[in-house]
Design a protein around this motif. Structure first.
Motif, PDB file in Angstrom:
ATOM      1  N   ASP A  76       0.954  -1.033   0.045  1.00  0.00           N
ATOM      2  CA  ASP A  76      -0.068  -0.096   0.099  1.00  0.00           C
ATOM      3  C   ASP A  76       0.858   1.341  -0.102  1.00  0.00           C
ATOM      4  OD1 ASP A  76      -2.201  -1.480   0.076  1.00  0.00           O
ATOM      5  OD2 ASP A  76      -2.241  -1.650   2.327  1.00  0.00           O
ATOM      6  N   TYR A  77       2.096   1.034  -0.166  1.00  0.00           N
ATOM      7  CA  TYR A  77       3.157   2.229   0.050  1.00  0.00           C
ATOM      8  C   TYR A  77       4.028   2.462  -1.395  1.00  0.00           C
ATOM      9  CZ  TYR A  77       2.346   2.711   4.924  1.00  0.00           C
ATOM     10  OH  TYR A  77       1.877   2.846   6.409  1.00  0.00           O
ATOM     11  N   GLU A  78       4.264   3.596  -1.563  1.00  0.00           N
ATOM     12  CA  GLU A  78       5.319   3.794  -2.645  1.00  0.00           C
ATOM     13  C   GLU A  78       6.711   3.394  -1.949  1.00  0.00           C
ATOM     14  OE1 GLU A  78       7.029   7.147  -5.783  1.00  0.00           O
ATOM     15  OE2 GLU A  78       6.088   7.613  -3.798  1.00  0.00           O
ATOM     16  N   CYS A  79       7.461   2.442  -2.544  1.00  0.00           N
ATOM     17  CA  CYS A  79       8.672   1.984  -2.098  1.00  0.00           C
ATOM     18  C   CYS A  79       9.685   2.621  -2.957  1.00  0.00           C
ATOM     19  CB  CYS A  79       8.641   0.589  -2.070  1.00  0.00           C
ATOM     20  SG  CYS A  79       7.651  -0.351  -0.993  1.00  0.00           S
ATOM     21  N   VAL A  80      10.463   3.498  -2.260  1.00  0.00           N
ATOM     22  CA  VAL A  80      11.339   4.693  -3.252  1.00  0.00           C
ATOM     23  C   VAL A  80      12.864   3.959  -2.828  1.00  0.00           C
ATOM     24  CG1 VAL A  80      12.411   6.687  -3.708  1.00  0.00           C
ATOM     25  CG2 VAL A  80       9.882   6.256  -2.886  1.00  0.00           C
ATOM     26  N   VAL A  81      13.699   3.681  -3.838  1.00  0.00           N
ATOM     27  CA  VAL A  81      15.153   3.385  -3.693  1.00  0.00           C
ATOM     28  C   VAL A  81      15.912   4.473  -3.990  1.00  0.00           C
ATOM     29  CG1 VAL A  81      17.277   2.147  -4.695  1.00  0.00           C
ATOM     30  CG2 VAL A  81      15.105   0.711  -3.834  1.00  0.00           C
ATOM     31  N   CYS A  82      16.779   5.084  -3.143  1.00  0.00           N
ATOM     32  CA  CYS A  82      17.524   6.294  -3.288  1.00  0.00           C
ATOM     33  C   CYS A  82      18.907   5.900  -3.859  1.00  0.00           C
ATOM     34  CB  CYS A  82      17.983   7.140  -2.271  1.00  0.00           C
ATOM     35  SG  CYS A  82      16.477   7.627  -1.241  1.00  0.00           S
ATOM     36  N   VAL A  83      19.111   6.516  -5.019  1.00  0.00           N
ATOM     37  CA  VAL A  83      20.251   6.047  -6.010  1.00  0.00           C
ATOM     38  C   VAL A  83      21.173   7.359  -6.095  1.00  0.00           C
ATOM     39  CG1 VAL A  83      21.554   5.508  -8.081  1.00  0.00           C
ATOM     40  CG2 VAL A  83      19.247   4.358  -7.157  1.00  0.00           C
ATOM     41  N   PRO A  84      22.617   7.449  -5.386  1.00  0.00           N
ATOM     42  CA  PRO A  84      23.388   8.639  -5.528  1.00  0.00           C
ATOM     43  C   PRO A  84      23.553   8.921  -6.915  1.00  0.00           C
ATOM     44  CG  PRO A  84      24.323   6.870  -4.160  1.00  0.00           C
ATOM     45  CD  PRO A  84      23.092   6.402  -4.714  1.00  0.00           C
ATOM     46  N   THR A  85      23.789  10.300  -7.649  1.00  0.00           N
ATOM     47  CA  THR A  85      23.625  10.752  -8.576  1.00  0.00           C
ATOM     48  C   THR A  85      24.685  10.205  -9.604  1.00  0.00           C
ATOM     49  OG1 THR A  85      24.770  12.588  -7.855  1.00  0.00           O
ATOM     50  CG2 THR A  85      22.308  12.671  -8.312  1.00  0.00           C
ATOM     51  N   PHE A  86      25.832   9.850  -8.775  1.00  0.00           N
ATOM     52  CA  PHE A  86      27.297   9.287  -9.726  1.00  0.00           C
ATOM     53  C   PHE A  86      26.800   7.909 -10.123  1.00  0.00           C
ATOM     54  CE2 PHE A  86      28.054   8.583  -4.768  1.00  0.00           C
ATOM     55  CZ  PHE A  86      28.685   7.565  -5.078  1.00  0.00           C
ATOM     56  N   LEU A  87      25.736   7.501  -9.547  1.00  0.00           N
ATOM     57  CA  LEU A  87      25.641   5.850  -9.787  1.00  0.00           C
ATOM     58  C   LEU A  87      24.368   5.750 -10.774  1.00  0.00           C
ATOM     59  CD1 LEU A  87      25.963   3.990  -6.493  1.00  0.00           C
ATOM     60  CD2 LEU A  87      27.599   4.276  -8.375  1.00  0.00           C
ATOM     61  N   LYS A  88      23.834   7.031 -11.412  1.00  0.00           N
ATOM     62  CA  LYS A  88      22.958   6.895 -12.427  1.00  0.00           C
ATOM     63  C   LYS A  88      22.945   5.896 -13.468  1.00  0.00           C
ATOM     64  CE  LYS A  88      20.312  11.321 -12.191  1.00  0.00           C
ATOM     65  NZ  LYS A  88      19.961  12.682 -12.985  1.00  0.00           N
ATOM     66  N   ASP A  89      24.268   5.944 -13.858  1.00  0.00           N
ATOM     67  CA  ASP A  89      24.426   4.994 -15.148  1.00  0.00           C
ATOM     68  C   ASP A  89      24.898   3.716 -14.773  1.00  0.00           C
ATOM     69  OD1 ASP A  89      26.994   5.743 -14.148  1.00  0.00           O
ATOM     70  OD2 ASP A  89      27.723   6.171 -16.088  1.00  0.00           O
ATOM     71  N   LYS A  90      24.749   3.230 -13.449  1.00  0.00           N
ATOM     72  CA  LYS A  90      25.044   2.242 -12.911  1.00  0.00           C
ATOM     73  C   LYS A  90      24.122   1.390 -12.206  1.00  0.00           C
ATOM     74  CE  LYS A  90      30.035   3.356 -12.591  1.00  0.00           C
ATOM     75  NZ  LYS A  90      31.130   3.359 -11.648  1.00  0.00           N
ATOM     76  N   LEU A  91      22.822   1.478 -12.693  1.00  0.00           N
ATOM     77  CA  LEU A  91      21.636   0.927 -11.915  1.00  0.00           C
ATOM     78  C   LEU A  91      21.731  -0.804 -11.857  1.00  0.00           C
ATOM     79  CD1 LEU A  91      18.733   3.070 -13.127  1.00  0.00           C
ATOM     80  CD2 LEU A  91      19.958   3.183 -10.927  1.00  0.00           C
ATOM     81  N   TYR A  92      22.608  -1.166 -12.900  1.00  0.00           N
ATOM     82  CA  TYR A  92      22.860  -2.649 -12.739  1.00  0.00           C
ATOM     83  C   TYR A  92      23.110  -3.267 -11.536  1.00  0.00           C
ATOM     84  CZ  TYR A  92      27.824  -1.327 -13.703  1.00  0.00           C
ATOM     85  OH  TYR A  92      28.995  -0.791 -13.746  1.00  0.00           O
TER      86      TYR A  92
END
Length: 352
Positions: free
Chosen positions: A206-222
């Motif tokens: 029932d909640y929005e689950c948000v993963v916080c990703v540092p900006t310097f990892l934007k291209d490393k979501l893998y």
């Protein structure tokens, strides 16, 4: 023009460096720092030995391969400091690199001013570093309100996270129906925590689950592997301000959460060998900065900590039992303890 050499090997250290440089005019910057800094703020001249990420590692095992690289960097940076007639050196955190570097500078005859900002955590281990650092550096600037119990001559201008987060401070317990997950900024941290967070997410349908990703990892979501069902946020501060509860890896983010004012707990897993070594060497009751500050000042526990062995049921229980009003009052106290003007005062030390 002031010639400044700075060593900033962590993402948070580079954030602090950026704020300090904004308070300075006509600076030539040398050292190891974020290669993008020169694009964000005006620097008259710059020489970046290498990007800070080349030394970004965690844990005793991961650090070992960097030792030879660090020795080479220290030797060459000392030569640069002498050749370029560097006047001021700003060391930020990272004692494993910065203390040997300061020693090498003094041994080579460096007469300039050395400022150490974000002092070694001698309250946790290696108290012998106190005399060493005091003998090598001209100015010591701590970021925790109890550090002058250890470094008697140290200065305290508050904590930089307080200054950076003023616009995010909460003064009420209103939240959005969301849960924030902060698995850290290093590959090992993310790998250890994301499987647990994925399992935990099932309990928050029932909640929005948000993963916080540092900006310097934007291209490393893998690195995060399966993110299905999660919202991705690159704005950690806003996410922490809005969420109902947060699960946070240890580090600067836990202090930021404590200052912002929403309820959270700390979760941390390390490689078994790193955990064993740390457990043997480090003698502290807590690992979260909010808890460490409160404990050292005899203010009790700030938040719950789950270290190494824990499961989703324990993490779910701490969410269900969280007292939002109590968290907010502790946060207000923490703000009082950490307020100050860091960047401007450090800029003054550099200009003096």
């Amino acid at each position: 023009m002031v010639k400044l050499l700075s060593i900033a090997l962590e993402n948070s250290a580079n954030t602090h460096l950026k704020h300090i440089l904004k308070e300075l005019d006509n600076i030539s910057l040398y050292g190891i720092y974020d290669v993008n800094l020169k694009n964000e703020i005006p620097i008259s001249n710059s020489y970046n030995y290498c990007d800070f990420s080349e030394f970004n590692a965690m844990g005793f095992v991961q650090v070992l391969p960097l030792i030879l690289k660090a020795k080479k960097a220290i030797k060459e940076l000392v030569q640069i400091a002498l050749k370029e007639n560097i006047e001021k050196v700003l060391l930020i955190d990272s004692p494993a690199f910065n203390i040997p570097f300061a020693k090498a500078l003094r041994k080579a005859g460096f007469k300039g001013k050395i400022i150490y900002f974000i002092l070694p955590q001698v309250w946790a281990w290696k108290k012998g570093r106190i005399k060493v650092v005091e003998s090598l550096c001209d100015e010591l600037v701590g970021i925790l309100p109890f550090e002058n119990q250890y470094f008697k001559s140290s200065l305290y201008y508050g904590n930089p996270s307080n200054e950076a987060l003023k616009d995010y401070f909460k003064n009420d317990t209103k939240t959005k129906k969301s849960i924030a997950f902060l698995p850290g900024s290093r590959k090992s941290e993310i790998k250890a925590l994301m499987p647990i967070f994925r399992n935990l997410k099932k309990h928050f349908s029932d909640y929005e689950c948000v993963v916080c990703v540092p900006t310097f990892l934007k291209d490393k979501l893998y690195l995060y592997e399966d993110l299905s069902g999660f919202t991705i946020s690159y704005d950690t501060k806003t996410t922490l301000k809005n969420c109902e509860f947060a699960y946070i890896c240890s580090g600067t983010a836990s202090l930021e959460a404590g200052l912002i004012g929403n309820a959270f707990c700390l979760c941390y897993k390390a490689k078994m060998i790193d955990y064993f070594i740390a457990k043997t060497l480090v003698k502290i009751k807590f690992i979260g900065l909010c808890n460490i500050i409160f404990d050292k000042l005899n203010l009790g526990e700030f938040h719950k900590e789950f270290i190494q062995n824990f499961d989703e049921n324990e993490l779910l229980a701490v969410f269900k039992n969280a007292n939002k009003e109590e968290f907010l009052q502790k946060s207000i106290k923490l703000r009082e303890l950490t307020k100050g003007e860091i960047a401007s005062n450090l800029a003054k030390l550099i200009k003096e």
